[in-house]
Design an enzyme around this catalytic site. Structure first.
Site, PDB file in Angstrom:
ATOM      1  N   ARG A  89     -97.767  52.933   8.704  1.00 34.55           N
ATOM      2  CA  ARG A  89     -97.223  51.572   8.820  1.00 34.55           C
ATOM      3  C   ARG A  89     -96.222  51.498   9.958  1.00 34.55           C
ATOM      4  NH1 ARG A  89     -95.585  50.573   2.641  1.00 34.55           N
ATOM      5  NH2 ARG A  89     -94.616  52.547   3.098  1.00 34.55           N
TER       6      ARG A  89
ATOM      7  N   GLY B 133     -85.286  66.211  -6.540  1.00 34.63           N
ATOM      8  CA  GLY B 133     -86.516  65.759  -5.880  1.00 34.63           C
ATOM      9  C   GLY B 133     -87.779  66.110  -6.654  1.00 34.63           C
TER      10      GLY B 133
ATOM     11  N   LYS C 149    -105.546  62.602 -13.476  1.00 33.45           N
ATOM     12  CA  LYS C 149    -106.160  63.908 -13.151  1.00 33.45           C
ATOM     13  C   LYS C 149    -107.171  64.298 -14.226  1.00 33.45           C
ATOM     14  CE  LYS C 149    -101.927  65.252 -10.795  1.00 33.45           C
ATOM     15  NZ  LYS C 149    -100.597  65.843 -11.007  1.00 33.45           N
TER      16      LYS C 149
END
Ligand SMILES: NC(=O)c1ccc[n+]([C@@H]2O[C@H](COP(=O)([O-])OP(=O)(O)OC[C@H]3O[C@@H](n4cnc5c(N)ncnc54)[C@H](OP(=O)(O)O)[C@@H]3O)[C@@H](O)[C@H]2O)c1
Length: 435
Positions: free
Chosen positions: A45, A187, A205
């Site tokens: 983008r 994180g 999954k």
């Protein structure tokens, strides 16, 4: 040397990993392929954003259509994620006769059939090893060296965020919310962790694994999904006392002509190898009628492991292109015309042992009332633990049942709720002793 040109759509965590791998391992890829994989275009983008990667001038662009229609590009790698515009881009790439590699489990779990059928019509390959368990080559194994088997089950731990949280809760006796916060700071969990902690990512999954193992279209919507956000330190403590570890499991099992497809937290025997899968690691266990039980273990996400799977797919396509082999293996490993609809077994018919934790006032007769409701529904009790406290406070009462049908357990719980002897909703966890 022959050159195969690639267009990359999206260059975030995985995309930058793919760029890095193609650059750092260029020599070894050429040694193995006898051809050069050239990244011709990278569409994002915002081409001006610093991604910490070095690309030749003109490679990065925000013109996705130009990449999708470039006649020199033979393979499109989709690493945008989500449904739209990823779906439209992948369909367009296929329509333009380009092979596709994607890591997008959400897209495949909902629109896989449309994409695979499109690829079949256009005689192009669509490969997606990175979509399940990142760097662990489990899909290739199912379609390749394990292909001779009829599978009875495929199950495992497929979400590193949940496994990290449950591992820390177990190790530290901590509750869910503070550990989620730590996982976010490190994180390991996103700012909006819903997809991971509510089991949605795991179900995406599982839908792919079930389709591959059983040769049927199972979409995410067919799967019973529960996450880990209601697991408490108290349940983890009781699980330990009973000899279990709590894990978020994805379970796909053949049961006659039906399939069990479910994602939920479960108690796993502390001696089961799945109980030992800790931190962000993933594990997938399959049972085939000739191979027996095999288990894969490794890093299920992250820049480098996921890039390894993506580039492995690129190499597989390149190898086929180089010998003009086209599409040797169908996207699900079954011939497309042999993929049928297999009914999903309703969750209420699942049979297993159950862990039930009630919060009750410590008064005589309560256990008898609860046992009575369970007995009326044909459920027998294997063991019970009650922690006594003085002063009329609520105390936990834990009951472990023998094997029982889920719908009977739910009916008994509704009867117990109507007796108004518990101070909060009971906790139900399935005990998976027979994986
Ligand atoms: N991260 C992992 O460990 C992991 C593991 C296995 C599979 N996957 C899958 O790999 C895929 C990519 O994940 P990621 O973690 O790399 O994602 P990411 O870091 O968010 O990167 C996404 C990339 O796609 C571009 N993008 C986002 N929305 C777009 C849109 N509407 N139109 C065009 N481009 C758009 C972004 O462009 P800008 O950079 O310009 O914003 C960015 O480059 C996902 O399907 C994910 O499920 C990820």
């Amino acid at each position: 040397m022959k050159e195969i040109k690639i267009g990359l759509l999206g260059c975030g965590i995985v995309g930058t990993g793919v760029v890095g791998l193609l650059q750092e391992n260029a020599a070894i890829l050429e040694e193995k392929l006898g051809a050069k994989l050239t990244l011709k275009s990278v569409a994002v983008r915002d081409p001006g954003k610093d991604r910490g990667i070095a690309l030749a001038p003109g490679v990065i662009t925000n013109d996705f259509q130009q990449v999708l229609t470039d006649p020199e590009i033979s393979i499109i790698v989709e690493l945008i994620g989500g449904y739209s515009p990823a779906r439209e881009y992948v369909l367009k790439a296929i329509e333009n006769g380009k092979h596709v590699v994607t890591a997008n489990k959400a897209l495949l779990a909902l629109h896989g059939q449309e994409l695979y059928e499109g690829a079949f019509r256009k005689r192009v390959e669509i490969r997606y090893e990175a979509a399940v368990a990142g760097g662990i080559p489990v899909l290739s194994a199912i379609k390749g060296n394990l292909a001779a088997n009829r599978f009875a089950s495929v199950l495992g731990i497929l979400n590193g965020t949940c496994n990290y949280i449950l591992t820390r809760m177990t190790g530290e006796g901590a509750d869910f919310a503070p550990v989620l916060k730590i996982a976010q700071e490190l994180g390991y969990a996103e700012a909006d962790p819903t997809f991971d902690i509510e089991g949605i990512d795991t179900a995406h999954k599982l839908s792919i694994l079930i389709s591959l193992c059983f040769g049927t279209w199972v979409t995410f919507k067919d799967i019973h999904v529960e996450g880990i956000s209601s697991i408490t330190a108290q349940d983890i403590d009781f699980a330990g006392r009973l000899g279990y570890t709590i894990k978020l499991l994805a379970i796909g099992k053949r049961d006659g002509n039906r399939i069990e497809a479910r994602v939920h937290p479960a108690m796993v025997s502390a001696t089961d190898p799945l109980a030992g899968i800790s931190g962000v690691y993933n594990a997938i266990r399959m049972t085939g009628n000739y191979v027996g039980t095999v288990m894969f273990y490794g890093r299920g996400a992250g820049r480098e492991p996921t890039a390894s799977a993506v580039v492995g797919d690129l190499m597989a396509i390149a190898r086929n292109m180089l010998v003009g082999a086209g599409r040797r293996t169908a996207p699900l490993g079954f011939l497309d015309e042999n993929i049928g609809a297999v009914p999903i077994k309703p969750m209420g018919e699942t049979v297993c042992k159950h862990y039930l934790r009630f919060s009750v006032v410590d008064k005589p007769g309560i256990l008898a009332k609860i046992a009575g409701a369970l007995g009326e529904n044909g459920i027998s009790i294997k063991s019970a633990i009650q922690i006594a406290k003085s002063g009329g406070e609520s105390v936990p009462l834990v009951i472990v049942t023998h094997e029982a049908r889920e719908m009977a357990v739910k009916k008994a719980l509704a009867m117990i709720a109507a007796m108004e002897i518990t101070s909060e909703n009971p906790t139900l966890l399935r005990i998976e002793d027979d994986l």
